[in-house]
Design a protein around this motif. Structure first.
Motif, PDB file in Angstrom:
ATOM      1  N   UNK A   1      15.603   0.276   4.395  1.00  0.00           N
ATOM      2  CA  UNK A   1      14.427   0.957   3.850  1.00  0.00           C
ATOM      3  C   UNK A   1      13.142   0.345   4.390  1.00  0.00           C
ATOM      4  N   UNK A   2      13.125  -0.979   4.457  1.00  0.00           N
ATOM      5  CA  UNK A   2      11.936  -1.654   4.957  1.00  0.00           C
ATOM      6  C   UNK A   2      11.700  -1.332   6.430  1.00  0.00           C
ATOM      7  N   UNK A   3      12.772  -1.295   7.213  1.00  0.00           N
ATOM      8  CA  UNK A   3      12.639  -1.097   8.661  1.00  0.00           C
ATOM      9  C   UNK A   3      12.353   0.346   9.031  1.00  0.00           C
TER      10      UNK A   3
ATOM     11  N   UNK B   1      14.693   5.852  -1.723  1.00  0.00           N
ATOM     12  CA  UNK B   1      15.653   5.356  -0.739  1.00  0.00           C
ATOM     13  C   UNK B   1      16.796   4.610  -1.410  1.00  0.00           C
ATOM     14  N   UNK B   2      16.496   3.889  -2.484  1.00  0.00           N
ATOM     15  CA  UNK B   2      17.568   3.212  -3.219  1.00  0.00           C
ATOM     16  C   UNK B   2      18.511   4.218  -3.864  1.00  0.00           C
ATOM     17  N   UNK B   3      17.952   5.331  -4.354  1.00  0.00           N
ATOM     18  CA  UNK B   3      18.792   6.371  -4.947  1.00  0.00           C
ATOM     19  C   UNK B   3      19.694   7.018  -3.910  1.00  0.00           C
TER      20      UNK B   3
ATOM     21  N   UNK C   1       0.812  -1.216   0.000  1.00  0.00           N
ATOM     22  CA  UNK C   1       0.000   0.000   0.000  1.00  0.00           C
ATOM     23  C   UNK C   1       0.848   1.270   0.000  1.00  0.00           C
ATOM     24  N   UNK C   2       2.138   1.156   0.291  1.00  0.00           N
ATOM     25  CA  UNK C   2       3.046   2.307   0.285  1.00  0.00           C
ATOM     26  C   UNK C   2       3.510   2.561  -1.146  1.00  0.00           C
ATOM     27  N   UNK C   3       3.566   3.830  -1.511  1.00  0.00           N
ATOM     28  CA  UNK C   3       3.958   4.204  -2.866  1.00  0.00           C
ATOM     29  C   UNK C   3       5.347   3.663  -3.204  1.00  0.00           C
ATOM     30  N   UNK C   4       5.471   3.042  -4.370  1.00  0.00           N
ATOM     31  CA  UNK C   4       6.746   2.454  -4.779  1.00  0.00           C
ATOM     32  C   UNK C   4       7.832   3.507  -4.972  1.00  0.00           C
TER      33      UNK C   4
END
Length: 322
Positions: free
Chosen positions: A203-205, A193-195, A184-187
């Motif tokens: 990022x997940x935590x 965060x990867x950038x 449900x969180x915007x991709x």
């Protein structure tokens, strides 16, 4: 040729500062529905309270019976530990299902398919009689020497079988709840965060899960309440919990209905407490959202369409249909 004509000055009209007197809509249908519901509730409550066949003195006499309280304690222990197993396992399975690794995704998918596709009562019986298939369980090198082993009946008793059945089954459902919350969180947040060079686990935590909790918490609360009641299924393998406790008592005194009412009252008390806790947790994670800062109408406004005091806000354009 220049013109000497000048436009006349505009005169602004005085602002109307008269407060708006908002008159809420009167919902007479709610009055009628409310009266009907109260009348039906009165009939049902009166029937239950005055029914001598329910034997209320026996109900109150066994409310705090030692066996009932011990069964209640075991029910709560099963609920807490099984939900802990389910939540931890559900998070791991959800991360695996969202992983780009096809083997991890496939393994998690098969797990969810297997445990959601078979009845829980069947799983409980399977774990309780696992010794028929595997008399001994051990640790060692596959297809090689075994370092240590245990008798399966000794290792997996009724309590352990109950935890395995309830916890592993719950993990399959929690996996889908957590996966839905994460998706449900915007991709774009994951890409951002990867950038920035953040690891996927970080990022997940720190970004995804804190936001997904608003979606995950409500169904998790429902699963916890459901787990509290589902623990009664361990009666099929004979583990002593609340339902087994009342069954052993009414098997002796034949007071079946009063003892079942004892279990009903305790289940209602526990589910009510869990519901209150769930609402408080939801309110905490909803801080800062439009749902949390929205105006809360008072009971009279919600039920009957009237506004009282500051909760109604009759001035300044606040009045409409309740």
């Amino acid at each position: 040729m220049p013109s000497n004509f000048e436009a006349p000055p505009t005169v602004e009209a005085p602002a109307d500062t008269t407060p708006i007197k908002a008159v809420p809509v009167r919902h007479y249908g709610r009055w009628v529905a409310g009266v009907i519901i109260l009348f039906l509730a009165f009939i049902v409550v009166r029937s239950v309270v005055t029914n001598v066949n329910l034997d209320w003195p026996t109900v109150w006499a066994y409310m705090f019976n030692d066996r009932v309280l011990r069964g209640l304690q075991n029910t709560l222990i099963l609920t807490v530990i099984s939900m802990a197993i389910g939540i931890v396992g559900g998070v791991l399975l959800a991360v695996m299902r969202l992983s780009p690794n096809p083997l991890m995704k496939g393994a998690a998918g098969i797990y969810v398919w297997l445990f959601r596709g078979t009845p829980l009562i069947t799983q409980l019986v399977f774990w309780n009689f696992l010794a028929f298939a595997y008399p001994r369980l051990g640790l060692g090198i596959p297809f090689g020497p075994e370092f240590v082993s245990w008798d399966t009946n000794t290792l997996i008793n009724q309590f352990t079988a109950s935890l395995l059945g309830l916890g592993l089954n719950e993990a399959a459902y929690m996996a889908e709840i957590v996966r839905g919350g994460i998706q449900s969180i915007d991709a774009g947040q994951l890409e951002a965060s990867s950038a920035l060079g953040m690891k996927r686990t970080t990022t997940l935590r720190r970004i995804i899960l804190p936001q997904a909790m608003r979606v995950i918490i409500p169904p998790t609360g429902n699963e916890t309440i459901s787990m509290l009641k589902t623990t009664s299924l361990v009666v099929v393998i004979g583990y002593f919990e609340l339902m087994v406790a009342v069954q052993t008592i009414y098997a002796q005194n034949f007071k079946t209905i009063p003892l079942l009412l004892v279990a009903v009252i305790w289940y209602l008390i526990m589910t009510s407490i869990l519901t209150i806790i769930q609402l408080q947790i939801e309110k905490r994670f909803a801080r800062g959202t439009s749902r949390a800062v929205a105006e809360k109408n008072k009971w009279g406004s919600r039920m009957l369409g009237f506004r009282f005091g500051q909760g109604g806000g009759g001035q300044g354009g606040g009045g409409g249909a309740a």
